[in-house]
Design an enzyme around this catalytic site. Structure first.
Site: not given
Length: 629
Positions: A78, A81, A230, A475
């Site tokens: 995603d 990571d 999430y 990120e």
């Protein structure tokens, strides 16, 4: 999130903004489109194909699903990571597909349609694997806790790769609904070039919609390891409407149009007036799609209901433009701003809705009316363009927030694979903690350039720190890029006299020689973080006092809980971690913090304050559960 008093900073920054040069205008949207698609190849998991263009990556996650007796090899990581989270991955596929559905002709003209379709198929192939039975859907591989403890290349992963699923006993209507939307949208992408594949996707989408609707529940109640990263803050009602809208687009089956008409009020499609759109909350997207159906002359029987969807869609547009009754905050440099943590995800998704709605309005020959007056269709597109231009470098810092675009862009991206030397350059194993010790903290550019990645972006005052451990800003995420594909294609190719209300026809891709040139080579990087979705409840913390006693510094923190919904919050339960001192203003019940004895609910628009004191950084405060009445 802790907010410290800022005194005159905003005013000084506004003054400085007038003096700082912006990056020069005239962006190469075609180049930006090419790079933004290339980013998805860096996020691939599984066996990489022979035509892989990001050549510093290698195969990874080759045993995913094996312990559960299912093949879950493939899909996308995603963000920075190595976890495969099903909800944001499905949303990414939906938005890439929507981009192609609307602007496939422009992508074809730029030579990028084939690459974009490959990106969709890579994700859709995985979603097919993740749905082995009608009422079973795998929604995560790996988990954020063990993954974030390690800083490793995907190719070296030693973390737990357990697979997590939803089924009839452990439902997840939001996850199943979003996955149904993704597969229905992707079926439109392949309808003409690969009808058999499109049919397969559509069958999965129909099964998943039925599963989501019949066995209702939030997926993070079944896949609890996803909650911290999430969590489904908005619930599943929006995904039920969202998937029905996409299934109607893909099938033209009146059943799904009826579903939107009959359930618009009860599931919130006609009631929620939104100022954001993203992987968690889909209402604005549903409202735009239903408005499209209305402008196409469909659903006449439900016109009164669909007009309410449309009113809410236009509320969203007005709020983004700064011309509504409740407008989206902007930075001094003009960027839409919702939160410090990965704010650009909301900018790209909002800009996409503005772009498509502008074209829908143009095709129907109308504008919209906001509180501040009438707005022409062209104004929506112009504002969306201003947001994209900001991302590409037209901002007070003259910084491009797309890696590899322009000359001044983030070099220390919070991304495991890009921050560690490629396994093809140095195959020496990088251990779980060794990656942190050797690579994470390096104050140097990444050894692998993550071309096309859109990072989290600047704060509310246009400030940005290019540091690997600054995961809130550096990120990237797949759902940052996915909506951007459509906007960039539209800006690069223009409208070309196209009527966006006509039936969707995605052209077949043609071979292309077009390839973005990667750039320099650097070294090192950091660890990932959760993205935040819509919640009716906002939590704001502020340090209000500090003092020293017996050699220790103590801080007083004020925490304000605000009900941003139009309903009354009841049965609120808060989770507070890293609390080391006394707290006033809440009660304890069954391990959770709840309303104090003198409060039994929080009306719409009202706030509740509690305070605590400790000799440490602020505690982690989050919402565990609540009801809206």
């Amino acid at each position: 999130m802790v907010q410290k008093p800022i005194s005159m900073a905003p005013f000084l920054l506004q003054a400085l903004f007038c003096l700082l040069p912006l990056a020069s205008a005239g962006h190469d949207y075609g180049q930006a489109l090419s790079k933004s698609i290339l980013f998805f190849e860096a996020q691939r998991s599984g066996f990489l194909p022979h035509n892989q263009r990001v050549n510093w990556r290698a195969d990874s996650g080759l045993h995913d699903g094996k312990a559960s007796g299912v093949d879950l090899v493939g899909g996308y990581y995603d963000a920075g990571d190595n976890v495969k989270f099903g909800l944001p991955m499905a949303f990414t596929i939906t938005m890439m597909s929507w981009s192609i559905v609307e602007y496939g002709k422009q992508m074809a003209a730029s030579g990028e349609l084939g690459h974009a379709m490959d990106a969709v198929k890579w994700g859709a192939d995985y979603l097919i694997k993740a749905h082995p039975e009608p009422n079973v859907l795998y929604g995560e591989v790996g988990d954020g806790i063990t993954d974030h403890y390690c800083w490793q290349r995907p190719e070296d992963m030693t973390t737990d790769r357990r697979a997590y699923r939803i089924d009839t006993n452990n439902p997840g209507s939001d996850l199943a609904g979003e996955t149904a939307a993704a597969m229905a949208a992707a079926s439109l992408v392949f309808r003409h070039s690969n009808p058999a594949y499109a049919g397969e996707l559509l069958n999965h989408a129909k099964q998943l919609f039925e599963f989501a609707d019949k066995y209702r529940g939030k997926y993070d109640g079944s896949i609890t390891v996803a909650r911290k990263y999430y969590g489904s803050f908005s619930g599943y009602a929006d995904e039920l409407l969202w998937s029905a809208a996409w299934l109607y687009q893909a099938t033209n089956d009146q059943y799904y149009l009826n579903y939107l008409g009959n359930n618009g009020d009860s599931l919130g499609g006609t009631g929620w007036a939104m100022t954001e759109f993203g992987w968690d909350v889909k209402y604005a997207g549903v409202q735009v799609l239903v408005s499209k159906f209305l402008m196409q002359g469909k659903g006449v029987h439900y016109s009164s209901v669909f007009e309410k969807y449309q009113q809410k869609a236009e509320y969203f547009m007005c709020s983004c433009l700064g011309k509504g009754s409740r407008n989206v905050q902007r930075t001094p440099g003009g960027l839409l701003f919702r939160q410090r943590w990965n704010n650009l995800q909301f900018v790209t998704s909002a800009s996409f809705l503005l772009t498509v709605y502008s074209d829908y309005l143009s095709s129907s020959g109308r504008g919209i009316r906001c509180n501040a007056g009438n707005v022409a269709a062209s104004e929506l597109l112009s504002f969306a363009k201003s947001q994209v231009d900001y991302i590409l470098g037209d901002n007070p810092r003259a910084t491009s927030y797309m890696v590899g675009y322009g000359s001044n862009y983030p070099r220390q991206v919070h991304h495991r694979a890009s921050s560690i030397v490629s396994i093809k350059v140095d195959p020496t194993f990088v251990s779980c903690r060794g990656g942190y010790n050797t690579w994470y903290g390096k104050k140097a550019s990444d050894p692998n350039l993550l071309v096309g990645a859109v990072v989290g972006g600047p704060d509310a005052y246009d400030n940005f720190a290019d540091e690997r451990d600054n995961y809130e800003q550096t990120e990237p995420a797949t759902y940052n890029n996915a909506p951007l594909l459509g906007i960039l294609a539209r800006l690069d190719g223009g409208n070309g006299g196209l009527n966006q209300l006509l039936p969707v026809v995605v052209p077949s891709p043609v071979p292309v020689n077009h390839q973005p040139n990667p750039v320099p080579q650097p070294k090192p990087e950091p660890s990932p973080a959760p993205a935040k979705g819509f919640s009716p409840i906002k939590i704001t913390q502020m340090e209000t006092a500090s003092w020293t006693a017996k050699g220790r510094t103590y801080y007083r923190y004020s925490t304000v809980v605000t009900n941003n919904s139009a309903k009354t919050v009841k049965d609120l339960k808060l989770s507070i971690a890293k609390l080391y001192g006394p707290l006033w203003g809440l009660s304890r019940s069954s391990g959770a913090y709840v309303f104090p004895k003198w409060v039994d609910s929080l009306p719409a628009g009202k706030s509740l304050e509690f305070v605590y004191i400790q000799s440490a950084s602020p505690a982690d405060v989050s919402v565990s559960s609540y009801t809206l009445a």
